[in-house]
Design a protein around this motif. Structure first.
Motif, mmCIF file in Angstrom:
data_model
loop_
_atom_site.group_PDB
_atom_site.id
_atom_site.type_symbol
_atom_site.label_atom_id
_atom_site.label_comp_id
_atom_site.label_asym_id
_atom_site.label_seq_id
_atom_site.Cartn_x
_atom_site.Cartn_y
_atom_site.Cartn_z
ATOM 1 N N LEU A 19 1.165 39.126 49.343
ATOM 2 C CA LEU A 19 0.465 37.962 48.811
ATOM 3 C C LEU A 19 1.008 37.679 47.414
ATOM 4 C CD1 LEU A 19 -1.761 35.799 48.888
ATOM 5 C CD2 LEU A 19 -3.361 37.543 48.041
ATOM 6 N N TYR A 20 1.653 36.531 47.253
ATOM 7 C CA TYR A 20 2.210 36.141 45.961
ATOM 8 C C TYR A 20 1.235 35.194 45.251
ATOM 9 C CZ TYR A 20 6.699 37.923 47.704
ATOM 10 O OH TYR A 20 7.700 38.720 48.205
ATOM 11 N N ILE A 21 0.942 35.485 43.997
ATOM 12 C CA ILE A 21 0.083 34.617 43.185
ATOM 13 C C ILE A 21 1.016 33.847 42.261
ATOM 14 C CG2 ILE A 21 -1.912 34.505 41.664
ATOM 15 C CD1 ILE A 21 -2.398 35.762 44.461
ATOM 16 N N SER A 91 4.176 36.681 54.878
ATOM 17 C CA SER A 91 4.123 36.589 53.418
ATOM 18 C C SER A 91 3.497 35.250 53.053
ATOM 19 C CB SER A 91 5.522 36.702 52.815
ATOM 20 O OG SER A 91 6.369 35.686 53.315
ATOM 21 N N ILE A 92 2.564 35.276 52.090
ATOM 22 C CA ILE A 92 1.826 34.072 51.713
ATOM 23 C C ILE A 92 1.856 33.889 50.200
ATOM 24 C CG2 ILE A 92 -0.446 32.959 51.689
ATOM 25 C CD1 ILE A 92 -1.111 34.424 54.265
ATOM 26 N N ILE A 122 1.534 40.303 44.487
ATOM 27 C CA ILE A 122 2.634 40.172 43.535
ATOM 28 C C ILE A 122 2.445 38.929 42.661
ATOM 29 C CG2 ILE A 122 5.135 39.941 43.280
ATOM 30 C CD1 ILE A 122 5.389 41.223 46.072
ATOM 31 N N PRO A 123 2.261 39.107 41.351
ATOM 32 C CA PRO A 123 2.134 37.940 40.476
ATOM 33 C C PRO A 123 3.485 37.312 40.178
ATOM 34 C CG PRO A 123 2.018 39.948 39.170
ATOM 35 C CD PRO A 123 2.117 40.379 40.612
#
Length: 292
Positions: A19-21, A91-92, A122-123
């Protein structure tokens, strides 16, 4: 079992997605990192606060990808489905309309559910309205307190403001154009007429920074036929000294300008110490007076 063989738990983690922020521009579409562009183009799915706005951002950077809405009103029911996709290896990327997700924006619930499911988060850092405004405000930056949007109900909002009365750090608020005038009244009544900076439409074509006492900022806005744009209000922390009189500051500037030739930078340095105000405030005021 060999020492370097992954455990069953480790195998599960490998299978899970990420999860990417992702932080996005608060105005100028070019304020996006190369890494953010890369991530948004490579993930399997983008969860967006507003798919139309994010679609325009993606198009401007020639990114094609799948979008799904995830906003304040549907995040609770949307999160389980997104978590399910992540657990299956997708992956989002999570994005808000502007700035960093989950900071006064949707994302908190999804992130917490991802943490509970041991999904890697993951930021991808970038723009934040609070930090952008603070960097140019001329107020204390060594320590600050971020409030964001205050409560909608007046009674609860009043209690929030009252708790800040003795706070000596710079205070950062987000506010809507519709409520800014009444909010300034509440701040002045509870915290006093402090020095402040109102940032409007940052990084956009008509961005603006209004500096002065809270009452002066309110007076400035009151004259306008309408108030538009995203607003960030920064208020100076509590100073036990007597409040600064801008009339006294202006009188001192006029005296200095009438006297011997003094560079504005030197004038600002001298008067900032006398009145305990940031040098850029004195400098800007001197420019106004000199230009009249």
């Amino acid at each position: 079992m060999p020492l370097n063989s992954p455990t069953d738990d480790r195998k599960d983690k490998i299978k899970k997605g990420k999860l990417y922020i992702v932080a996005t521009p608060i105005g100028n579409k070019d304020d996006i990192t190369l890494r953010a562009v890369k991530v948004l183009g490579e993930v399997d799915l983008i969860a967006a606060e507003d798919t139309r706005k994010t679609g325009k951002l993606l198009a401007s950077h020639k990114i094609k990808n799948n979008l799904i809405s995830c906003h304040e009103h549907n995040e609770t029911r949307r999160a389980p489905g997104l978590i399910n996709k992540l657990e299956k290896g997708m992956s989002i990327a999570l994005v808000s309309d502007a700035g960093t997700p989950s900071v006064s924006d949707p994302g908190y619930r999804l992130i917490n559910e991802a943490i509970a499911k041991d999904i890697r988060i993951i930021p991808v850092p970038g723009v934040s309205a609070a930090i952008t405004a603070l960097s140019v405000a001329g107020l204390a930056t060594d320590s600050f307190i971020f409030i964001g949007f205050t409560a909608k109900k007046k009674e609860k909002r009043q209690k929030q403001i009252e708790k800040l009365a003795d706070e000596n750090k710079t205070i950062i608020f987000y506010e809507s154009p519709r409520r800014i005038l009444s909010f300034l009244d509440e701040i002045i009544e509870t915290l006093g007429d402090r020095h402040a900076v109102l940032a409007r439409e940052m990084t956009k074509r008509y961005d603006e920074f209004i500096r002065g006492l809270l009452s002066e900022i309110r007076k400035n806005l009151k004259k306008r036929p309408s108030i538009k744009g995203e607003l960030t209000l920064l208020v100076a922390g509590n100073d036990s000294s007597e409040p600064v009189s801008m009339d006294a500051v202006r009188n001192d500037i006029i005296k200095c300008l009438k006297g011997k030739e003094t560079r504005l930078s030197e004038l600002a340095r001298i008067l900032s110490k006398k009145h305990n105000l940031p040098k850029n405030i004195i400098y800007d005021e001197a420019l106004k007076i000199k230009g009249k």
